[in-house]
Design a protein around this motif. Structure first.
Motif, PDB file in Angstrom:
ATOM      1  N   VAL A  15       0.830  -1.200   0.000  1.00 30.63           N
ATOM      2  CA  VAL A  15       0.000   0.000   0.000  1.00 30.63           C
ATOM      3  C   VAL A  15       0.869   1.256   0.000  1.00 30.63           C
ATOM      4  N   ASP A  64      -5.599   0.347   5.758  1.00 29.64           N
ATOM      5  CA  ASP A  64      -6.281   1.424   5.043  1.00 29.64           C
ATOM      6  C   ASP A  64      -5.380   2.010   3.950  1.00 29.64           C
ATOM      7  N   GLY A  65      -5.858   3.037   3.283  1.00 27.64           N
ATOM      8  CA  GLY A  65      -5.148   3.607   2.154  1.00 27.64           C
ATOM      9  C   GLY A  65      -3.875   4.340   2.505  1.00 27.64           C
ATOM     10  N   GLY A  92     -10.278  -0.768   1.870  1.00 28.26           N
ATOM     11  CA  GLY A  92      -9.096  -1.293   2.546  1.00 28.26           C
ATOM     12  C   GLY A  92      -8.871  -2.749   2.225  1.00 28.26           C
ATOM     13  N   ARG A 108     -14.839   7.216   2.066  1.00 29.11           N
ATOM     14  CA  ARG A 108     -13.748   6.734   1.229  1.00 29.11           C
ATOM     15  C   ARG A 108     -12.544   7.687   1.286  1.00 29.11           C
ATOM     16  N   ASP A 141      -9.334   5.954   2.532  1.00 28.08           N
ATOM     17  CA  ASP A 141      -8.435   5.765   1.380  1.00 28.08           C
ATOM     18  C   ASP A 141      -8.366   7.077   0.600  1.00 28.08           C
ATOM     19  N   ARG A 172      -6.547   4.377  -3.644  1.00 21.35           N
ATOM     20  CA  ARG A 172      -5.639   3.317  -4.077  1.00 21.35           C
ATOM     21  C   ARG A 172      -6.328   1.981  -4.336  1.00 21.35           C
TER      22      ARG A 172
END
Length: 373
Positions: free
Chosen positions: A17, A129-130, A162, A357, A361, A365
């Motif tokens: 990530v 998570d992002g 995620g 969102r 994120d 991504r």
């Protein structure tokens, strides 16, 4: 498309990530739910199949913790050995189905109208998570009420919020046996009225569907308990064939898998969720679009419909919206971008989803474009 990334543990997911470029990451494992949703614009595949296995199973506490790529078949077989099951009756769509993929699209089966949706059985979750942060949310007890239900937001998010790394589920005791009353020669209108009436009866009705002119009603429980209940339904219907345990299970397994419908060449399959009271008008609207065939589940709340491929998806989404529901078009394969996969969200809901969102994120991504632009 770049070479796929294959993280083997949480730390490697975090690395994937944090090292991701602006084109995004396409998350997948078993691949059985790829037909649901839009094609993602991500240029890097992330193969999550190594994130598999049971972490903790406590039969006496009705708790299971597993990694997302764990085989759904493996989970169900383990639970059955201990007289337990996933009560939301998850859709498989193939032997490679995984726990994470099933929850990612929120796939609930025929028992959903009495047992609840897939998200209702998720007690907690660990995910990345992002921003590459490992988030642990929820708990391991059924009556956990602390904090925001963040983990449930990932159920049905199509991998856009995620990367799930651990999932904690609550379990239900597995019914000893089941029988199904099959009443053939029913009109759709009569079947919907009967399903509504039977859904309000005291019997342990855990499945109500209508397919190919046949009304189906399932009773589950102990052998001693279901005999008088199935006979009561038979007497109320005035006719019908009673399917014993093995045949009953086979019937509902087929219904679980898109109502046993498949789209032939030149056809498209839709999954439409509406209030049961609006099912009839929805089917009538689809018939004006040259509906090929359909199946009703969830006591009329779920409609699987096969339509001609040249039917504009916007017409189907409009029909679903007018009935107070949502429609999802299933892709016909990798070459189908499925740009109009989902019914547009109401403005307020869309704004809330965007805010969520952007918080989890912010750089978009995960599976960019899979749900909406």
């Amino acid at each position: 498309m770049k070479a796929p990334l294959r993280p083997a543990d949480v730390s490697q997911v975090v690395e994937c990530v944090r090292d991701a470029d602006g084109a995004g990451l396409a998350l997948r494992a078993g691949g059985t739910k790829d037909r649901l949703g839009r094609a993602t614009s991500a240029t890097t595949d992330v193969d999550l199949s190594a994130l598999s296995g049971i972490v903790t199973y406590e039969p006496e506490e009705l708790i299971l913790i597993a990694r997302p790529a764990t085989s759904l078949v493996e989970v169900e077989e383990l639970l059955a050995q201990n007289g337990q099951h996933l009560a939301f009756e998850p859709t498989h769509w193939g032997p490679a189905a995984t726990l994470g993929g099933t929850l990612g699209v929120g796939a609930s089966g025929p028992r959903r109208f009495v047992a609840g949706a897939a998200r209702d059985f998720v007690l907690g979750m660990e995910f990345v998570d992002g921003l590459g942060r490992v988030i642990r949310t929820g708990g391991r007890v059924v009556k956990n009420v602390t904090g925001y239900d963040l983990w449930r937001s990932l159920v049905g998010a199509y991998g856009t919020l995620g990367v799930m790394t651990e999932i904690c589920l609550k379990l239900w005791p597995l019914p000893e046996t089941q029988q199904t009353l099959a009443v053939s020669g029913q009109t759709r209108t009569d079947a919907l009225a009967q399903m509504y009436a039977w859904s309000r009866r005291p019997e342990a009705v855990t499945g109500l569907a209508y397919s190919d002119g046949t009304l189906l009603a399932r009773i589950e429980g102990s052998t001693a308990a279901i005999e008088p209940q199935i006979k009561a339904l038979w007497q109320d219907a005035g006719a019908g064939e009673i399917l014993a345990d093995t045949e009953s299970r086979r019937c509902w397994e087929q219904l679980r898998e898109a109502g046993a419908l498949t789209a032939a060449r030149g056809e498209v399959l839709y999954r439409i969720v509406v209030p049961p009271s609006r099912a009839e008008e929805t089917v009538v609207a689809l018939e004006r679009m040259e509906l090929c065939r359909c199946c009703l589940d969830w006591a009329g709340g779920l409609l699987w419909a096969v339509l001609p491929r040249d039917c504009p998806p916007a017409r189907v989404h409009t029909a679903a919206t007018e009935a107070g529901g949502m429609a999802a078009r299933l892709s016909q394969g990798p070459e189908d971008p499925n740009d109009e996969a989902f019914t547009p969200l109401p403005e307020g809901v869309a704004r809330l989803n965007t805010t969520l969102r952007q918080t989890i994120d912010p750089q978009g991504r995960f599976n960019p474009g899979r749900l909406y632009n």
